[in-house]
Design an enzyme around this catalytic site. Structure first.
Site, PDB file in Angstrom:
ATOM      1  N   ASP A 258       0.854  -1.184   0.000  1.00 19.77           N
ATOM      2  CA  ASP A 258       0.000   0.000   0.000  1.00 19.77           C
ATOM      3  C   ASP A 258       0.886   1.229   0.000  1.00 19.77           C
ATOM      4  O   ASP A 258       1.767   1.361   0.853  1.00 19.77           O
ATOM      5  CB  ASP A 258      -0.890   0.033   1.253  1.00 19.77           C
ATOM      6  CG  ASP A 258      -1.999  -1.002   1.175  1.00 19.77           C
ATOM      7  OD1 ASP A 258      -2.136  -1.653   0.113  1.00 19.77           O
ATOM      8  OD2 ASP A 258      -2.726  -1.171   2.171  1.00 19.77           O
TER       9      ASP A 258
ATOM     10  N   ASP B 239     -14.105  -6.193  -5.560  1.00 20.18           N
ATOM     11  CA  ASP B 239     -14.281  -6.313  -4.114  1.00 20.18           C
ATOM     12  C   ASP B 239     -15.649  -6.949  -3.884  1.00 20.18           C
ATOM     13  O   ASP B 239     -16.669  -6.356  -4.235  1.00 20.18           O
ATOM     14  CB  ASP B 239     -14.234  -4.930  -3.448  1.00 20.18           C
ATOM     15  CG  ASP B 239     -12.819  -4.340  -3.444  1.00 20.18           C
ATOM     16  OD1 ASP B 239     -11.882  -5.064  -3.825  1.00 20.18           O
ATOM     17  OD2 ASP B 239     -12.668  -3.169  -3.069  1.00 20.18           O
TER      18      ASP B 239
END
Lengths: 204, 277
Positions: free
Chosen positions: B11, B130
């Site tokens: 990230d 997702d």
């Protein structure tokens, strides 16, 4: 100097950076003159066969590439740059290639295997070219493609890989070497190939 | 045989790794390139950067990170997060990344996936999905799907039998779309790969959602990367063997040095999974 042919197909940056990392001087170019005076020529590329041929034609690069190959200049094709060397591809109907080698570019047959063939797979040497010096048989290289080449003359197959079928993953004839896998994405073994190609071209 | 892939994910916010590797050899745990080189040396098969930069102006920093990474790391690099235009994709590919992963923009405008794939080739277009187990009350569908009779054959809106629904905004917004059918539709219009994250499992470390992974992997004929929930090496095996995934993405299991990538590969290899060792 090695000329990396820029014809608007895919990621030339990593090919360029791979050569730089390997200590080989390169020039990314669209100029026919650069191709003709380079010590070696690299034809990279990912994407669709038809766009590849269309772009090469539009940029006036087909003639210079064929002349470079005919003159005996060291030539390295990568992925689409391998497929483009053949007579024709069945991608989007039929599309003519550079016809340096007789043969077709065909799609992986429908099966339970995923297409594109994406990831690391083993290359088995059939006829090991000198630019593979220092690289063991059965090494993993990175692939991403949905089509593969079927040469009429099987003696040009320098390496093969299994993915449902056994396909030609590398060819070699005289000054021309081309791989279906991406040396520039295949870590140390891949960089070794780029380095060896640079040395081969420098000696030429 | 094609090897299964292990893909560490970093990230990145404003050009810095949010949860960097805690390791003695890493001088600067926040430097994405140092993290990337470390994973490359350990035998990672690919790398993924998830750009969680909030401000649009700071997004250009990512291009610099990609450019520097591509100078030192010679395995495939995927960048996801905030990609909303064809120019965004072009800039990232030109900087040296190999694939882009697209989530919200695909849900809001699927035509974007078709355009991106036609322009850059499906091999570099990863659609990130997702998914969350259906609550029985489907979310509001995006405008393009409302009353779109021409798309009704796609049948992608959530049904009574929908097991997983597509979410955006980090799992907060249900989109009224069936995740398995969505994956199939994305393949049809040009996705080259699916990055499938279980929002029920993400961050839990209790393992991937194997049923979801298997359902999507069996529904499409493009590679599927399982994501969300890896907490131990056995979870990787479950996603690859039981979930039929082609690759596994993991973050914290590697970042916190719980396991090295090499350990993971040796573990999986010993269990009969084809690995590039």
């Amino acid at each position: 100097m090695i000329a990396i042919v820029d014809y608007g197909m895919g990621n030339l940056k990593s090919v360029e950076k791979g050569f730089i990392k390997s200590g080989v001087a390169v020039k990314v170019t669209q100029q026919p003159a650069d191709i003709l005076c380079a010590q070696g020529v690299v034809l990279p590329g990912v994407g669709a066969f038809k766009d590849c041929m269309g772009n090469l034609d539009r940029l006036g690069l087909i003639g210079p590439i064929l002349r470079a190959i005919e003159s005996g200049k060291p030539f390295l094709g990568i992925c689409l740059g391998l497929q483009a060397l053949f007579t024709e591809s069945e991608e989007f109907g039929h599309c003519a290639g550079l016809n340096v080698f007789k043969g077709k570019v065909v799609r992986f047959p429908a099966s339970e295997l995923k297409v594109p063939h994406m990831g690391w797979n083993i290359v088995r040497f059939k006829n090991k070219p000198p630019i593979f010096d220092g690289i063991d048989d059965n090494r993993y290289f990175y692939f991403v493609h949905s089509y593969y080449v079927v040469p009429e003359d099987s003696s040009i197959t320098a390496g093969a890989t299994d993915y449902g079928v056994e396909f030609t993953s590398m060819i070699w004839k005289d000054n021309v070497i081309a791989t279906q896998f991406h040396p520039e994405k295949s870590q140390a073994a891949g960089l070794q190939i780029l380095k060896n190609f640079g040395a081969f071209a420098a000696k030429h | 045989m094609l090897a299964k892939r292990i893909i560490p994910c970093l990230d990145v916010r404003d050009g810095r790794v949010v949860k960097g590797i805690n390791f003695v050899n890493i001088r600067d745990a926040g430097d994405p390139v140092e993290n990337a080189v470390f994973y490359d040396e350990q035998g990672a098969d690919e790398l993924t950067y998830l750009d969680i930069t909030a401000s649009h102006e700071k997004r250009k920093i990512m291009l610099d990170v990609v450019e520097k990474t591509a100078t030192d790391v010679f395995i495939p690099l995927t960048v996801g997060g905030g990609i909303g235009s064809l120019d965004d994709i072009r800039d990232l590919l030109n900087a040296g990344c190999d694939k882009v992963s697209i989530n919200t923009t695909a849900v809001n405008n699927p035509e974007f996936i078709a355009q991106a794939s036609a322009r850059f080739g499906s091999q570099c277009i990863v659609v990130a999905i997702d998914a969350k187990r259906s609550t029985g009350e489907p979310g509001d569908t995006p405008p393009w799907l409302k009353g779109s009779e021409s798309l009704s054959y796609l049948d992608i809106t959530s049904h009574l039998d929908t097991a997983w629904e597509v979410y955006t905004h980090g799992g907060r917004r249900a989109k009224g779309i069936d995740a398995v059918r969505w994956a199939r539709y994305m393949e049809e219009i040009g996705a080259g790969e699916i990055l499938l994250t279980s929002m029920d499992r993400d961050g839990t470390k209790i393992g991937y959602d194997i049923e979801l992974t298997r359902a999507v992997s069996e529904a499409v004929n493009i590679p599927v990367i399982a994501s969300g929930g890896a907490g131990e090496l056995g979870h990787l095996y479950d996603a690859l063997a039981g979930g039929k995934a082609d690759a596994v993405l993991a973050a914290s299991i590697f970042h916190f040095r719980q396991h090295t990538i090499r350990e993971a590969k040796e573990f999986l290899h010993a269990k009969g999974v084809t690995m590039r060792l």
